[in-house]
Design a protein around this motif. Structure first.
Motif, short mmCIF file in Angstrom:
data_model
loop_
_atom_site.label_atom_id
_atom_site.label_comp_id
_atom_site.label_asym_id
_atom_site.label_seq_id
_atom_site.Cartn_x
_atom_site.Cartn_y
_atom_site.Cartn_z
N ALA A 7 1.05 -1.37 0.07
CA ALA A 7 0.25 0.08 -0.10
C ALA A 7 0.91 1.71 -0.45
CB ALA A 7 -0.80 -0.37 1.31
N PHE A 8 1.75 1.24 0.68
CA PHE A 8 2.88 2.21 0.33
C PHE A 8 3.49 2.29 -1.19
CE2 PHE A 8 7.03 3.33 0.69
CZ PHE A 8 7.20 4.73 1.64
N GLU A 18 3.22 6.64 -5.51
CA GLU A 18 2.82 6.87 -7.27
C GLU A 18 1.89 7.66 -7.49
OE1 GLU A 18 2.73 3.25 -8.85
OE2 GLU A 18 4.91 2.99 -8.65
N THR A 19 0.91 7.98 -6.36
CA THR A 19 -0.37 9.19 -6.52
C THR A 19 0.07 10.26 -6.44
OG1 THR A 19 -0.39 9.21 -4.50
CG2 THR A 19 -1.32 7.95 -5.64
N ALA A 21 2.11 11.48 1.41
CA ALA A 21 2.91 10.53 0.81
C ALA A 21 4.01 10.44 1.73
CB ALA A 21 2.86 10.77 -0.63
N SER A 22 4.52 11.05 1.95
CA SER A 22 5.64 11.72 2.45
C SER A 22 5.34 11.57 4.43
CB SER A 22 6.03 13.71 2.43
OG SER A 22 5.93 14.21 0.73
N ILE A 60 9.18 16.70 5.28
CA ILE A 60 7.42 16.03 5.19
C ILE A 60 6.89 16.39 3.92
CG2 ILE A 60 5.50 16.71 5.74
CD1 ILE A 60 6.46 15.80 8.70
N ARG A 61 7.57 18.02 3.61
CA ARG A 61 7.63 18.77 1.99
C ARG A 61 8.44 17.86 1.04
NH1 ARG A 61 3.50 22.42 2.17
NH2 ARG A 61 3.90 23.74 1.04
N ALA A 62 8.84 17.28 1.80
CA ALA A 62 10.55 16.68 0.50
C ALA A 62 11.15 18.34 -0.58
CB ALA A 62 8.80 16.21 -0.98
#
Length: 637
Positions: free
Chosen positions: A287-288, A293-294, A300-301, A570-572
């Motif tokens: 699931a991760f 990929e979304t 996601a982060s 988190i913000r990548a």
């Protein structure tokens, strides 16, 4: 109970003291059987020294080797002191050289220092024994010492299982809390309640690790101390990641995927529990990978942070992580770089001079049992005149209270043999347990037990215990006088060294490499710097304020960089060119602070508003605050 909770919140000291007391009784009994009274005294000395040694670093095998070295060196110390006692003053030179080397070795290895310091106490006890018993039987002394040493080594290091009871208990509980949060992540009130409980437990457990009782503990309680703390902080990171996932889940339109993610996340948390029962952990990430990929990057982060912590905890349980990755120090480099004008040499010279002077006074004046003055010096001397004064006053007050309390018990219970021995055992237990508490309480318990034991050994015990208090007072005066004489230059060196070390580690955080390890080292360095400030004898208000300003700014900077790291992860955005430019500004400012300290040419921008590239307001807020703290540090150095 609140008093005990303050100094020993997890009750580590109770089990530790119980084990030490049982070992003490058994060692004294066997020492007396096989080595008469002399054997009993040396068996007791070995047990006390081994259980009073602060936690040794390293594996159980390494600790076992160190304690065996103590038994061997202690036996040699008994033989050496016995052989040289008859030549009186000739013992002063080797005593001074030994003490100087023992203190100096602390800069190379804290473990070796602890073992050699305990050996010094063994030699001093032999001097005391020789003043009472010139014809000391070496075989009885060594036999008793070896018996006590081996028993204490076995009982102190004995453990069962890979993880200690406390380690398994608290991390299993925290994982259960996190599982509850994951299961209730869609429910507002239930999730908030679970999050509040988790946060409470995290803070309670972090507070426990800040107490000294977590370092002087039963070896079964916390095994791999650094790994226990590592797990705790990684679980806290997962806690914060769940909070973020709770906030961002509503932005994900694929509800089936969200459901799969939280089911997988919950299952992984359950898998991590297996670490503490010896099971094999199997983490899932299907699931991760779908989420990565979304287009829902924030969700996601946050999920990536949680799964990264899963991996680290799993690798820690499989011993794939080495948290103690510092290369071993080179003894050759230590000797080569050792300076007689340095902090370590000054401290070594002060303590060696203090103890040697105490023995010299005892030999010249021929004071009855005057070697006890040296014991007073060894137990009272601290890193500064200020702390020596505080420690000495507390010890003297505790000894006086313990003296009178012990005399009351002796004369009140001397005709009640059973009650007398029960009370004596209780105070032996308290002497081991209260070692974790302020020195006053320990001194009361130790002196009370000391008086009661002396009553059983000597007819003129009142005179002897009174002389002990006087000798300790004399030792305090010597220790304080020499600490005061050596204080000024030593303080400046200590404070500068601690500050520079802390500044280097905090600035290294901005590189975001091996962040967990560097952050751990930076927190430790901050605590050392804070302690150095408190120990400083330069009590001028201006100097104290300057040191406190530097500490507060370094502490705040450390927290801000940690927040910066979490936010950018988190913000990548950590790899973006704008962010890299802004971090370069911060790194350069740290370099300018170091140049100013070294009295080299430097520059320091006051106005940075036109130099920031980043547009993210929260990111800029953190960067501005770091820059503001840097300005405070620059102005204060």
């Amino acid at each position: 109970m609140s008093f005990i909770k303050r100094y020993d919140p997890a009750k580590f000291g109770l089990t530790f003291a119980l084990k030490a007391t049982i070992t003490f009784i058994l060692a004294v009994f066997l020492g007396y059987i096989f080595g008469t009274l002399t054997g009993a005294v040396y068996a007791a000395n070995a047990v006390i020294c081994i259980f009073f040694i602060d936690s040794l670093d390293g594996t159980t095998r390494h600790k076992f080797a160190l304690l065996l070295a103590y038994i061997a060196l202690g036996s040699l110390a008994i033989i050496f002191v016995k052989a040289t006692y008859s030549v009186a003053f000739l013992i002063l030179v080797p005593t001074f050289l030994w003490l100087f080397c023992v203190q100096a070795i602390n800069a190379f290895s804290a473990n070796f220092y602890k073992i050699l310091h305990a050996t010094t106490m063994c030699g001093t006890v032999t001097l005391i024994m020789l003043t009472s018993l010139p014809e000391l039987v070496l075989t009885d002394a060594i036999f008793g010492f070896v018996i006590g040493g081996f028993l204490a080594t076995f009982f102190r290091l004995a453990r069962f299982g890979k993880y200690g009871k406390f380690t398994a208990k608290i991390h299993t509980l925290l994982l259960s809390d996190l599982i509850k949060m994951s299961e209730e992540i869609k429910e507002g009130k239930d999730f908030d309640k679970a999050a509040e409980t988790t946060h409470k437990h995290i803070n309670e457990f972090k507070a426990i690790f800040e107490h000294r009782s977590s370092t002087i503990k039963d070896a079964q309680t916390i095994i791999y101390h650094s790994k226990s703390i590592f797990y705790l902080y990684k679980l806290e990171d997962i806690f914060h990641a769940l909070i973020s996932l709770k906030s961002y889940q509503h932005k994900v339109k694929d509800k089936d995927l969200v459901e799969r993610v939280f089911c997988e996340l919950t299952q992984n948390l359950k898998e991590l529990k297996k670490i503490f029962v010896g099971g094999e952990v199997e983490l899932k990430n299907e699931a991760f990978l779908c989420v990565q990929e979304t287009q829902w990057t924030l969700f996601a982060s946050s999920l990536k942070v949680a799964y990264d912590k899963f991996r680290l905890i799993k690798e820690g349980g499989e011993d794939k992580l080495n948290l103690q990755s510092k290369p071993p120090k080179s003894f050759y480099k230590f000797v080569k770089n050792f300076s007689l004008k340095g902090e370590s040499a000054l401290s070594s010279l002060r303590i060696a001079t203090s103890v040697t002077l105490a023995i010299f006074i005892a030999l010249v004046t021929k004071i009855d049992h005057g070697v006890w003055i040296a014991i007073g010096v060894l137990t009272i001397t601290k890193n500064s005149a200020y702390l020596t004064l505080l420690n000495g006053i507390d010890q003297i007050k505790g000894n006086i209270v313990g003296l009178f309390f012990g005399l009351m018990l002796v004369f009140g219970l001397k005709n009640l043999a059973l009650a007398y021995f029960v009370v004596l055992l209780a105070f032996i237990f308290l002497a081991f347990y209260l070692k974790l508490f302020p020195v006053f309480y320990f001194s009361v318990a130790f002196m009370t037990a000391f008086v009661m034991i002396f009553y059983l050994m000597q007819h003129n015990f009142v005179e002897l215990v009174l002389l002990r208090v006087v000798d300790i007072l004399a030792g305090f005066l010597i220790a304080f006088a020499l600490s005061f004489a050596f204080k000024n230059h030593s303080n400046r060196l200590i404070l500068k060294a601690k500050f520079t070390k802390t500044l280097n580690l905090v600035s290294e955080l901005m590189l975001f490499k091996s962040f967990v390890k560097v952050e751990k080292d930076a927190i430790g360095a901050l605590q050392e710097y804070k302690l150095a400030i408190r120990q400083s004898d330069k009590r001028g208000i201006a100097a104290l304020r300057r040191s406190l300003t530097l500490f507060k700014s370094l502490h705040e900077t450390n927290l801000l960089i940690s927040n910066l790291r979490d936010y950018t992860k988190i913000r990548a955005i950590r790899g973006e060119s704008d962010f890299l430019n802004d971090t370069k500004i911060i790194i350069t400012r740290f370099e300018m602070i170091k140049k100013k300290i070294d009295k080299l040419p430097n520059y320091f921008y006051d106005d940075l508003e036109d130099k920031w590239f980043s547009k993210d307001e929260k990111l800029l807020y953190i960067l501005r605050r770091i820059a503001n703290e840097q300005r405070k540090i620059y102005d204060a150095v």
